[in-house]
Design a protein around this motif. Structure first.
Motif, PDB file in Angstrom:
ATOM      1  N   SER A 146     -10.576  70.065   0.032  1.00 14.49           N
ATOM      2  CA  SER A 146      -9.381  70.902  -0.102  1.00 14.49           C
ATOM      3  C   SER A 146      -8.434  70.675   1.074  1.00 14.49           C
ATOM      4  O   SER A 146      -7.216  70.663   0.910  1.00 14.49           O
ATOM      5  CB  SER A 146      -9.765  72.379  -0.224  1.00 14.49           C
ATOM      6  N   HIS A 147      -8.982  70.474   2.269  1.00 12.94           N
ATOM      7  CA  HIS A 147      -8.150  70.221   3.433  1.00 12.94           C
ATOM      8  C   HIS A 147      -7.423  68.880   3.285  1.00 12.94           C
ATOM      9  O   HIS A 147      -6.216  68.789   3.509  1.00 12.94           O
ATOM     10  CB  HIS A 147      -9.024  70.222   4.690  1.00 12.94           C
ATOM     11  N   ASP A 148      -8.181  67.859   2.871  1.00 14.64           N
ATOM     12  CA  ASP A 148      -7.607  66.526   2.765  1.00 14.64           C
ATOM     13  C   ASP A 148      -6.513  66.472   1.698  1.00 14.64           C
ATOM     14  O   ASP A 148      -5.494  65.813   1.876  1.00 14.64           O
ATOM     15  CB  ASP A 148      -8.715  65.518   2.446  1.00 14.64           C
ATOM     16  N   LEU A 149      -6.720  67.186   0.577  1.00 12.71           N
ATOM     17  CA  LEU A 149      -5.721  67.171  -0.491  1.00 12.71           C
ATOM     18  C   LEU A 149      -4.391  67.715  -0.004  1.00 12.71           C
ATOM     19  O   LEU A 149      -3.325  67.262  -0.416  1.00 12.71           O
ATOM     20  CB  LEU A 149      -6.215  68.013  -1.676  1.00 12.71           C
ATOM     21  N   LEU A 150      -4.454  68.707   0.895  1.00 12.81           N
ATOM     22  CA  LEU A 150      -3.218  69.327   1.361  1.00 12.81           C
ATOM     23  C   LEU A 150      -2.599  68.580   2.538  1.00 12.81           C
ATOM     24  O   LEU A 150      -1.404  68.687   2.785  1.00 12.81           O
ATOM     25  CB  LEU A 150      -3.493  70.780   1.766  1.00 12.81           C
ATOM     26  N   LEU A 169       3.451  70.584  -4.448  1.00 12.49           N
ATOM     27  CA  LEU A 169       2.977  71.197  -5.691  1.00 12.49           C
ATOM     28  C   LEU A 169       1.642  70.572  -6.068  1.00 12.49           C
ATOM     29  O   LEU A 169       1.541  69.353  -6.213  1.00 12.49           O
ATOM     30  CB  LEU A 169       4.008  70.969  -6.808  1.00 12.49           C
ATOM     31  N   LEU A 170       0.622  71.398  -6.173  1.00  7.11           N
ATOM     32  CA  LEU A 170      -0.694  70.917  -6.602  1.00  7.11           C
ATOM     33  C   LEU A 170      -0.970  71.480  -7.984  1.00  7.11           C
ATOM     34  O   LEU A 170      -0.789  72.674  -8.209  1.00  7.11           O
ATOM     35  CB  LEU A 170      -1.779  71.414  -5.641  1.00  7.11           C
ATOM     36  N   GLY A 215      -6.362  77.437  -2.956  1.00 13.58           N
ATOM     37  CA  GLY A 215      -5.469  78.585  -3.096  1.00 13.58           C
ATOM     38  C   GLY A 215      -5.063  79.162  -1.755  1.00 13.58           C
ATOM     39  O   GLY A 215      -3.879  79.268  -1.441  1.00 13.58           O
ATOM     40  N   TYR A 216      -6.056  79.496  -0.919  1.00 11.28           N
ATOM     41  CA  TYR A 216      -5.656  80.174   0.323  1.00 11.28           C
ATOM     42  C   TYR A 216      -5.136  79.201   1.371  1.00 11.28           C
ATOM     43  O   TYR A 216      -4.282  79.546   2.178  1.00 11.28           O
ATOM     44  CB  TYR A 216      -6.777  81.064   0.864  1.00 11.28           C
ATOM     45  N   LYS A 217      -5.628  77.938   1.331  1.00  9.71           N
ATOM     46  CA  LYS A 217      -5.114  76.972   2.306  1.00  9.71           C
ATOM     47  C   LYS A 217      -3.677  76.596   1.963  1.00  9.71           C
ATOM     48  O   LYS A 217      -2.863  76.349   2.849  1.00  9.71           O
ATOM     49  CB  LYS A 217      -6.004  75.731   2.339  1.00  9.71           C
ATOM     50  N   ALA A 218      -3.367  76.531   0.662  1.00  7.08           N
ATOM     51  CA  ALA A 218      -2.007  76.191   0.245  1.00  7.08           C
ATOM     52  C   ALA A 218      -1.053  77.322   0.597  1.00  7.08           C
ATOM     53  O   ALA A 218       0.082  77.080   1.017  1.00  7.08           O
ATOM     54  CB  ALA A 218      -1.977  75.920  -1.250  1.00  7.08           C
ATOM     55  N   ALA A 219      -1.526  78.572   0.468  1.00  5.16           N
ATOM     56  CA  ALA A 219      -0.663  79.712   0.761  1.00  5.16           C
ATOM     57  C   ALA A 219      -0.219  79.686   2.223  1.00  5.16           C
ATOM     58  O   ALA A 219       0.907  80.068   2.548  1.00  5.16           O
ATOM     59  CB  ALA A 219      -1.394  81.009   0.445  1.00  5.16           C
ATOM     60  N   LEU A 255       2.755  75.246  -3.521  1.00  6.89           N
ATOM     61  CA  LEU A 255       2.502  75.929  -4.790  1.00  6.89           C
ATOM     62  C   LEU A 255       1.302  75.308  -5.490  1.00  6.89           C
ATOM     63  O   LEU A 255       1.190  74.087  -5.584  1.00  6.89           O
ATOM     64  CB  LEU A 255       3.747  75.826  -5.671  1.00  6.89           C
ATOM     65  N   VAL A 256       0.370  76.141  -5.954  1.00  6.17           N
ATOM     66  CA  VAL A 256      -0.778  75.666  -6.736  1.00  6.17           C
ATOM     67  C   VAL A 256      -0.665  76.226  -8.147  1.00  6.17           C
ATOM     68  O   VAL A 256      -0.524  77.431  -8.316  1.00  6.17           O
ATOM     69  CB  VAL A 256      -2.114  76.111  -6.103  1.00  6.17           C
TER      70      VAL A 256
END
Ligand SMILES: [Zn+2]
Length: 475
Positions: free
Chosen positions: A279-283, A295-296, A348-352, A357-358
């Motif tokens: 999740s970290h790497d994706l963001l 936007l994910l 969700g929370y890392k993107a926030a 936007l997820v």
């Protein structure tokens, strides 16, 4: 040291349970007073974090641990009680060794020290205890800067102790969190190619337990990790069989149980690590070689539905037929071990925190649709390869599906279908007949004094308390 810590856990649990008992006793007393026509103010009983009343001649052993350990036992009960009063949880229950296996300590009982290391790698040390009850330290390497927490939790799982703590992330200067609608509005202002490069679609491949992105990347556990998980599953089965043969409560069975827990813990820890890293790497990594994604788009899957057991099947004569339960069981394992739910939650929370936007979109036919021309046909897909029968596009099947998902997310932004989701509140509500008695607007002081109560508790067996609590008493 482990023995001492177990003592701390036990003492904290004792105070917690004593508060549970006390509260049930008070509840019963309040009910009977109200039944006798007293007003709510007169029937109010104490509601606080006090624990001194449990120390006495019959419990001299409570003095064997620091008082902070006892205080936090009462505090943990009080937090549970507050959750109950807010309607978020059931009343705190009595706990035992199995469901209360940790001790929380406050900053008076621990200290972080920096150790000097000539090699440059900064080593730290966690010192536990105070002047009177000091008992050891734990060296560790800090991989990133951390803030000293107000409290930390020590938990024993499978014979090993774990320390955990959390602290609040300070938002960077000038950061203003925006909601989904505002983020979608800003994205909609971008032109086609600009939005496309900032969008990352994710497709989850259940069979291979991997995650594909629309720009052609893949995330999966390493072969070594998969092999170890499989090996430890075999080992766990062996321990389970052994445990079944051993005498319950014996020292040997406890040893086996600890080994079994360690075997099972490996998979859990690997998946936790994997979901955080993914999740970290994706963001953080560049999407489409442009910049970090804005936007994910995820496929909305109901994990609960997909892991449900298939229905039993019968033929006309009533004979039971194969329903594919065995093969479905394998699929269930794959779904759960892919840690999809956790990755989605962490995204969700890392993107926030980053104003990304997820979106979740329906995934129907995403594996059969061509991401270039939109032609949808089962024949487009052959195992891992995707080859469009109309336009001839060739791609990895998962990458193509991830592109389709990204496109559906963009469609949601363009059609202005993104709305702010209502915050989900998981709540147990008390039955209406009891609600008024436990509501926070009842004054909490006055009425029954704790000394009277203490004397009564000593005389009153617990079974009777239960009876008075459940009786509605015509309220
Ligand atoms: Zn095509």
């Amino acid at each position: 040291m482990a023995q001492r810590l177990r003592q701390w856990v036990g003492h904290q649990r004792f105070i917690y349970n004593a508060k549970v008992d006390e509260d049930r006793y008070f509840a019963g007393m309040r009910l009977s007073m109200l039944a006798r026509g007293r007003t709510a103010a007169e029937a109010a009983t104490p509601l606080d974090r006090a624990y001194a009343q449990f120390r006495g001649e019959t419990t001299p052993w409570l003095g064997e641990v620091p008082s902070q350990v006892l205080r936090i036992g009462a505090e943990r009960w009080f937090e549970g009680k507050q959750r109950q009063l807010k309607g978020l949880a059931r009343a705190p229950r009595r706990r035992n060794r199995l469901n209360f296996d940790s001790v929380r300590v406050s900053s008076e009982l621990f200290e972080f020290r920096e150790l000097d290391e000539p090699q440059g790698d900064l080593r730290h040390e966690l010192v536990l205890g105070n002047d009177k009850f000091g008992f050891g330290s734990l060296p560790f390497t800090a991989h990133r800067p951390y803030e000293v927490p107000k409290s930390l939790t020590l938990r024993c799982t499978g014979g090993q102790w774990f320390v955990s703590f959390s602290y609040e992330h300070a938002a960077p200067k000038g950061f203003v969190a925006r909601n989904e609608e505002e983020l979608a509005y800003e994205l909609d202002l971008l032109d086609g190619p600009a939005l496309e490069t900032r969008t990352l679609g994710l497709d989850r491949n259940v069979a291979d337990n991997c995650l594909a992105t629309s720009d052609g990347r893949f995330y999966a556990l390493s072969a070594v990790q998969k092999a170890r998980i499989a090996r430890k599953a075999v080992g766990a089965k062996r321990h389970q069989r052994r445990l079944a043969r051993q005498e319950k409560g014996s020292a040997n069975s406890r040893k086996t149980r600890d080994r079994l827990a360690r075997k099972l813990a490996y998979k859990r820890e690997v998946l936790r690590d994997f979901s955080h890293q993914t999740s970290h790497d994706l963001l953080e990594s560049k999407a489409n070689d442009a910049g970090v994604p804005q936007l994910l788009v995820l496929e909305a899957l109901k994990v609960g539905n997909m892991t449900a057991r298939p229905k039993a099947r019968q033929d006309e004569t009533g004979r039971w037929l194969r329903n594919g339960a065995a093969s479905k069981a394998g699929l269930n394992r794959a779904i759960l071990s892919s840690a999809w739910g956790r990755i989605a939650e962490q995204l969700g929370y890392k993107a926030a925190r980053r104003n990304v936007l997820v979106l979740q979109v329906p995934a129907a036919y995403s594996s059969q649709e061509c991401s270039r021309c939109g032609h949808t046909h089962p024949g487009n897909r052959d195992a891992q390869r995707f080859a469009c029968q109309r336009c001839g596009l060739e791609a990895h099947a998962d990458t193509n599906a991830a592109r389709i998902i990204a496109g559906r997310g963009i469609g949601m932004v363009r059609d202005q279908k993104v709305v702010v989701k209502a915050r989900k509140r998981v709540a147990y509500r008390r039955r209406a007949t009891n609600a008024g008695l436990e509501s926070p607007d009842v004054p909490v002081e006055g009425g029954v004094s704790r000394d009277e109560a203490k004397a009564d508790i000593a005389q009153c067996p617990r079974k009777q308390e239960g009876a008075t609590t459940t009786a509605p008493s015509g309220v």
